[in-house]
Design a protein around this motif. Structure first.
Motif, PDB file in Angstrom:
ATOM      1  N   GLN A  91       2.114  -7.047  17.121  1.00  0.00           N
ATOM      2  CA  GLN A  91       1.563  -5.761  16.433  1.00  0.00           C
ATOM      3  C   GLN A  91       1.716  -5.889  14.752  1.00  0.00           C
ATOM      4  O   GLN A  91       2.828  -6.239  14.504  1.00  0.00           O
ATOM      5  N   VAL A  92       0.798  -5.262  14.238  1.00  0.00           N
ATOM      6  CA  VAL A  92       1.023  -5.225  12.869  1.00  0.00           C
ATOM      7  C   VAL A  92       1.911  -3.979  12.287  1.00  0.00           C
ATOM      8  O   VAL A  92       1.724  -2.916  12.884  1.00  0.00           O
ATOM      9  N   SER A  93       2.656  -4.110  11.119  1.00  0.00           N
ATOM     10  CA  SER A  93       3.518  -3.212  11.063  1.00  0.00           C
ATOM     11  C   SER A  93       2.950  -1.919  10.314  1.00  0.00           C
ATOM     12  O   SER A  93       3.639  -1.603   9.018  1.00  0.00           O
ATOM     13  N   THR A  94       1.992  -1.409  10.772  1.00  0.00           N
ATOM     14  CA  THR A  94       1.404  -0.216  10.190  1.00  0.00           C
ATOM     15  C   THR A  94       2.461   0.886  10.150  1.00  0.00           C
ATOM     16  O   THR A  94       2.995   1.306  11.264  1.00  0.00           O
ATOM     17  N   PRO A  95       2.685   1.583   9.103  1.00  0.00           N
ATOM     18  CA  PRO A  95       3.549   2.450   9.039  1.00  0.00           C
ATOM     19  C   PRO A  95       3.092   3.945   9.805  1.00  0.00           C
ATOM     20  O   PRO A  95       1.980   4.369   9.834  1.00  0.00           O
ATOM     21  N   MET A  96       3.913   4.559  10.609  1.00  0.00           N
ATOM     22  CA  MET A  96       3.830   5.416  11.532  1.00  0.00           C
ATOM     23  C   MET A  96       3.962   6.876  10.443  1.00  0.00           C
ATOM     24  O   MET A  96       5.010   7.508  10.443  1.00  0.00           O
ATOM     25  N   VAL A  97       2.914   7.254   9.826  1.00  0.00           N
ATOM     26  CA  VAL A  97       2.946   8.363   8.983  1.00  0.00           C
ATOM     27  C   VAL A  97       2.450   9.826   9.454  1.00  0.00           C
ATOM     28  O   VAL A  97       1.531   9.909   9.796  1.00  0.00           O
TER      29      VAL A  97
ATOM     30  N   PHE B  89       0.862  -1.208  -0.053  1.00  0.00           N
ATOM     31  CA  PHE B  89      -0.094  -0.083   0.032  1.00  0.00           C
ATOM     32  C   PHE B  89       0.776   1.328  -0.078  1.00  0.00           C
ATOM     33  O   PHE B  89       0.340   2.621  -0.023  1.00  0.00           O
ATOM     34  N   ILE B  90       2.138   1.138   0.215  1.00  0.00           N
ATOM     35  CA  ILE B  90       2.884   2.404   0.306  1.00  0.00           C
ATOM     36  C   ILE B  90       4.047   2.384  -0.567  1.00  0.00           C
ATOM     37  O   ILE B  90       4.908   1.108  -0.783  1.00  0.00           O
ATOM     38  N   LYS B  91       4.326   3.402  -1.455  1.00  0.00           N
ATOM     39  CA  LYS B  91       5.317   3.281  -2.333  1.00  0.00           C
ATOM     40  C   LYS B  91       6.648   3.624  -1.696  1.00  0.00           C
ATOM     41  O   LYS B  91       6.990   3.656  -0.702  1.00  0.00           O
ATOM     42  N   GLY B  92       7.671   2.996  -2.553  1.00  0.00           N
ATOM     43  CA  GLY B  92       9.060   3.100  -2.205  1.00  0.00           C
ATOM     44  C   GLY B  92       9.599   2.009  -2.030  1.00  0.00           C
ATOM     45  O   GLY B  92      10.997   1.640  -1.737  1.00  0.00           O
ATOM     46  N   GLY B  93       9.143   0.905  -1.437  1.00  0.00           N
ATOM     47  CA  GLY B  93       9.684  -0.571  -1.239  1.00  0.00           C
ATOM     48  C   GLY B  93      10.302  -0.674   0.305  1.00  0.00           C
ATOM     49  O   GLY B  93      10.634  -1.760   0.796  1.00  0.00           O
ATOM     50  N   LYS B  94      10.333   0.374   0.820  1.00  0.00           N
ATOM     51  CA  LYS B  94      10.970   0.187   2.257  1.00  0.00           C
ATOM     52  C   LYS B  94      10.027  -0.262   3.294  1.00  0.00           C
ATOM     53  O   LYS B  94      10.642  -1.048   4.220  1.00  0.00           O
ATOM     54  N   ALA B  95       8.823   0.110   3.310  1.00  0.00           N
ATOM     55  CA  ALA B  95       7.786  -0.509   4.100  1.00  0.00           C
ATOM     56  C   ALA B  95       7.639  -1.981   4.097  1.00  0.00           C
ATOM     57  O   ALA B  95       7.655  -2.386   2.902  1.00  0.00           O
ATOM     58  N   ARG B  96       7.530  -2.747   5.261  1.00  0.00           N
ATOM     59  CA  ARG B  96       7.451  -4.125   5.109  1.00  0.00           C
ATOM     60  C   ARG B  96       6.197  -4.504   5.782  1.00  0.00           C
ATOM     61  O   ARG B  96       5.790  -3.771   6.818  1.00  0.00           O
ATOM     62  N   LEU B  97       5.796  -5.525   5.264  1.00  0.00           N
ATOM     63  CA  LEU B  97       4.496  -6.005   6.009  1.00  0.00           C
ATOM     64  C   LEU B  97       4.985  -7.211   6.772  1.00  0.00           C
ATOM     65  O   LEU B  97       5.409  -8.202   6.335  1.00  0.00           O
ATOM     66  N   LYS B  98       5.119  -7.030   8.112  1.00  0.00           N
ATOM     67  CA  LYS B  98       5.324  -8.064   9.129  1.00  0.00           C
ATOM     68  C   LYS B  98       4.599  -7.780  10.602  1.00  0.00           C
ATOM     69  O   LYS B  98       4.233  -6.754  10.721  1.00  0.00           O
ATOM     70  N   TRP B  99       4.942  -8.850  11.451  1.00  0.00           N
ATOM     71  CA  TRP B  99       4.855  -8.520  12.761  1.00  0.00           C
ATOM     72  C   TRP B  99       5.694  -7.951  13.633  1.00  0.00           C
ATOM     73  O   TRP B  99       6.988  -8.289  13.533  1.00  0.00           O
ATOM     74  N   VAL B 100       5.385  -6.816  14.266  1.00  0.00           N
ATOM     75  CA  VAL B 100       6.424  -6.206  15.115  1.00  0.00           C
ATOM     76  C   VAL B 100       6.070  -5.996  16.500  1.00  0.00           C
ATOM     77  O   VAL B 100       4.957  -6.698  16.879  1.00  0.00           O
ATOM     78  N   GLY B 101       6.511  -5.147  17.463  1.00  0.00           N
ATOM     79  CA  GLY B 101       6.094  -4.963  18.781  1.00  0.00           C
ATOM     80  C   GLY B 101       6.932  -5.643  19.787  1.00  0.00           C
ATOM     81  O   GLY B 101       6.674  -5.780  20.929  1.00  0.00           O
ATOM     82  N   GLN B 102       8.085  -6.385  19.514  1.00  0.00           N
ATOM     83  CA  GLN B 102       8.733  -7.130  20.188  1.00  0.00           C
ATOM     84  C   GLN B 102       9.503  -6.291  21.456  1.00  0.00           C
ATOM     85  O   GLN B 102       9.194  -6.686  22.505  1.00  0.00           O
ATOM     86  N   GLY B 103       9.866  -4.811  21.125  1.00  0.00           N
ATOM     87  CA  GLY B 103      10.272  -4.031  22.109  1.00  0.00           C
ATOM     88  C   GLY B 103       9.407  -3.438  22.899  1.00  0.00           C
ATOM     89  O   GLY B 103       9.642  -3.062  24.038  1.00  0.00           O
ATOM     90  N   TYR B 104       7.985  -3.533  22.622  1.00  0.00           N
ATOM     91  CA  TYR B 104       7.032  -2.948  23.467  1.00  0.00           C
ATOM     92  C   TYR B 104       6.171  -3.957  24.493  1.00  0.00           C
ATOM     93  O   TYR B 104       5.937  -3.805  25.539  1.00  0.00           O
ATOM     94  N   PHE B 105       6.206  -5.242  23.669  1.00  0.00           N
ATOM     95  CA  PHE B 105       5.339  -6.283  24.327  1.00  0.00           C
ATOM     96  C   PHE B 105       6.085  -7.426  24.649  1.00  0.00           C
ATOM     97  O   PHE B 105       5.275  -8.660  25.010  1.00  0.00           O
TER      98      PHE B 105
END
Lengths: 286, 399
Positions: free
Chosen positions: B375-381, B354-370
């Motif tokens: 957490q879904v890797s929604t970009p923080m725009v 959904f985001i241009k540029g190829g840098k954004a990844r679709l993955k599970w994140v949140g290790q540092g917080y939880f």
């Protein structure tokens, strides 16, 4: 301090417009109209639709809101409440009917106007600064229209034949009927007028507060607070209740932590009603 | 007469072909049911409806393209959607219906902390997994294992936004204006913590407002009297934000305003207009300059489903996609067993469509917080409102 007083007055006037329709319907029909907030929301959405979607002038939206709400009021009275009042002597029947009507209207509004908050820019843009007090032109405009409407409404009730008949019904329905007043016709007029006033409030206030389909219950709760404070079924009481709530809210939010304000308003209202259950202007005998 | 008979035959053949086509299409793909549970009536209806419309739009696109492939087999996606009415008891009843009656294992929603808390035991017992939008940390930390955060939480975006505003716009003081409910007060706490850490003076954090407040003049009058450089609308609902902005500007406030949640440009334009210029918020994949063709197609479909586009859906587009991508990695067995799904979560790593540029990844994140990937890797725009739309200031990612 000056800003808080001006805020209180503007808020009180807006609230008075909301409370009038509710108290009128209660006075004439003895119906606690739980659908009052939803009628307000409908009025707001009609004006929004006229202005923002059809790009019509504000006055058209305002008139459309009032006319549609008068029709909704008339139809509700004729098709729902008149029969319920005739066949049931229990007051809770009309209350439940009104609660059902509220749910129906809310669902229909959600269906037709969607889930989004809707609003419009101020009818008149700009902000006046008077002795250091900020008064947005849009709010001043709404204040003026609301004041004119209040004066017009009170004049109608005091000095016209239908107004006198409505007041007589509010005082004593049976005696008024014995005087030859057509209770059904004036009941419908009262309901239509009450709903129309609510539509007017929704239309005007949508220009400064915006509306959404779920706003109705909150509006109804505030309207009930005002009417209970002022005295149920008393027009002057509703106006007094509205200004009391406007002042309490503005001063509370200005000088106390936000969460405390409404807690104190509710606590104060309970204590007040324990000592004066008929409200500020109401009579103990009804 | 002959013409009539031929026309009738043509219709008959057409009807048979159509019927056959429909039958074969239905027979070809299995159906994968995805649940949605959220508030879809009352004052907060827009939160749940956005999730529903986003899921429906995503499912329509997938089905139109022939289904979603998992383990070599194509699945049509069916969304089963239920209203919580923002009532925990209704949410529990809905959750039970989804998992027991409908047999659904993967669910999108609920929207806020209290309804999410209410449904977690149901999902836990039934072995179902959900992506929710309540953001309290304890929802995603052990022993809670079956729920993931579908968006950026306030405690993740607040420090980033304030740091930017401190360094780039010279913010030295701020006031938090929270809504008086669990989500608003949690956001306020994040706001205060982040400001403290950055050495930003807090002029006010106790001026809350009740849900369903319509006139914000009194509350904003108090805040503006303290003259902060920045007013933070903590956990503000998209419906309230433009009214708060308008009240502040009409009372003469000229400083900065921001929030940590996603907003809707149309509502802001309608109600606050130019007064909202400079308002900073967190968006998703909706900013015009970031949209891929796939996102544009999603926006088009969403607009068809919902009647109009809503920028908030730019953060909600990810939930269905993440569930399906993880199922694809985990294989068909995961459709009925979330343990296989959870085991596959760390392996998901695809390009964000959904985001241009190829840098954004679709993955599970949140290790540092939880301490786990929940957490879904929604970009923080991080966006700034300008005239009628959001302009991207910068993009951040949670790891």
């Amino acid at each position: 301090m000056e800003q808080v007083i001006v805020n209180s007055l503007i808020l009180g006037m807006n609230y008075a417009l909301i409370a009038l329709g509710l108290t009128l319907i209660f006075a004439i029909m003895n119906v606690l109209n739980f659908a009052h907030g939803q009628m307000y929301v409908l009025g707001g959405f009609i004006t929004y639709y006229a202005l923002q979607v059809l790009h019509l002038p504000f006055v058209v939206g305002l008139v459309a809101s009032v006319v549609v709400l008068v029709l909704v009021g008339l139809l509700s009275e004729r098709l729902l409440f008149r029969r319920a009042i005739r066949v049931s002597t229990r007051e809770e029947s009309t209350m439940l009917l009104a609660a059902g009507l509220a749910l129906l209207l809310e669902s229909l509004i959600l269906l037709f106007f969607g889930e989004k908050q809707r609003g419009m820019p101020p009818i008149i843009s700009g902000v006046y600064q008077v002795f250091g007090v900020y008064i947005p032109a849009g709010r001043a405009f709404v204040f003026a229209i609301a004041l004119a409407s209040l004066i017009g409404f009170v004049t109608f009730m005091q000095f016209t034949r239908p107004g006198r008949a409505l007041r007589a019904i509010a005082q004593d329905k049976e005696v008024t009927a014995l005087q030859g007043v057509n209770i059904n016709r004036y009941g419908a007029l009262g309901f239509g007028l009450g709903a129309g006033l609510t539509g007017l409030a929704g239309s005007l206030l949508a220009t400064i507060f915006a509306v959404n389909s779920g706003l109705g219950t909150a509006v109804s709760i505030k309207a009930f607070i005002m009417v209970m404070l002022g005295g149920a079924g008393v027009v002057s009481g509703a106006i007094a209740g509205a200004f009391v709530l406007g002042f309490l809210e503005s001063f509370g939010y200005a000088y106390m932590p936000g969460s405390v304000t409404y807690m104190l308003i509710f606590a104060g209202m309970i204590i007040f009603l324990v000592f004066r259950p008929q409200g500020i202007m109401g009579k103990p005998w009804g | 007469m002959k013409l009539l008979v031929n026309t009738f035959r043509l219709f008959l053949v057409g009807f048979v072909l159509l019927a056959f086509g429909v039958t074969t299409s239905q027979a070809a793909n299995k159906v994968l049911k995805i649940g949605h549970i959220g508030v879809m009536s009352g004052p907060a209806a827009s939160w749940g409806l956005i999730n529903k419309y986003a899921a429906l739009a995503g499912a329509e696109i997938i089905n139109e393209d022939g289904g979603f492939e998992i383990g070599g087999e194509k699945y049509d996606i069916e969304i089963v959607s239920l209203d919580t009415k923002q009532d925990p008891r209704v949410a529990i009843a809905g959750a039970e219906r989804l998992v027991y009656q409908e047999g659904i294992k993967y669910i999108i929603g609920p929207n806020v902390d209290d309804t999410t808390r209410a449904v977690l035991p149901v999902f836990e017992k039934a072995g179902a997994f959900n992506i929710c939008y309540g953001w309290h940390r304890e929802l995603f930390t052990s022993p809670s294992k079956n729920t993931a955060l579908g968006m950026i939480a306030g405690y993740q975006s607040a420090p980033v936004i304030y740091k930017y505003l401190k360094e780039q716009r010279g913010v030295k003081s701020l006031a938090c204006v929270p809504r008086n409910d669990a989500s608003g007060l949690n956001s306020r706490d994040s706001c205060v913590a982040a400001a403290d850490q950055l050495g930003i003076k807090i002029t006010s954090s106790d001026s809350t407002y009740e849900p369903n407040t319509s006139d914000f003049f009194p509350i904003m009058g108090r805040i503006i009297g303290q003259n902060p450089d920045l007013i933070v609308l903590s956990g503000v609902a998209p419906a309230d934000a433009p009214l708060l902005i308008r009240a502040a500007r009409e009372l003469g406030y000229k400083g900065l305003m921001s929030t940590e949640t996603a907003m809707d440009a149309n509502i802001i334009t309608e109600i606050a207009g130019e007064m909202a210029n400079g308002y900073i918020s967190v968006g998703g994949a909706s900013a015009p300059e970031l949209r891929t063709d796939e996102m544009k197609r999603f926006i088009e479909r969403y607009s068809k489903v919902a009647g109009e586009w809503n920028d908030e859906a730019g953060t909600k587009v990810y939930a269905l996609e993440m569930l399906l991508q993880t199922l694809r990695v985990a294989g068909a067995a995961a459709i009925d067993d979330i343990e296989i799904f959870k085991a596959a979560m760390p392996k998901v790593n695809a390009e964000d469509p959904f985001i241009k540029g190829g840098k954004a990844r679709l993955k599970w994140v949140g290790q540092g917080y939880f301490d786990q990937l929940r957490q879904v890797s929604t970009p923080m725009v991080i966006t700034e409102f300008k005239d009628t739309d959001f302009v991207t200031l910068f993009i951040g990612y949670v790891e």
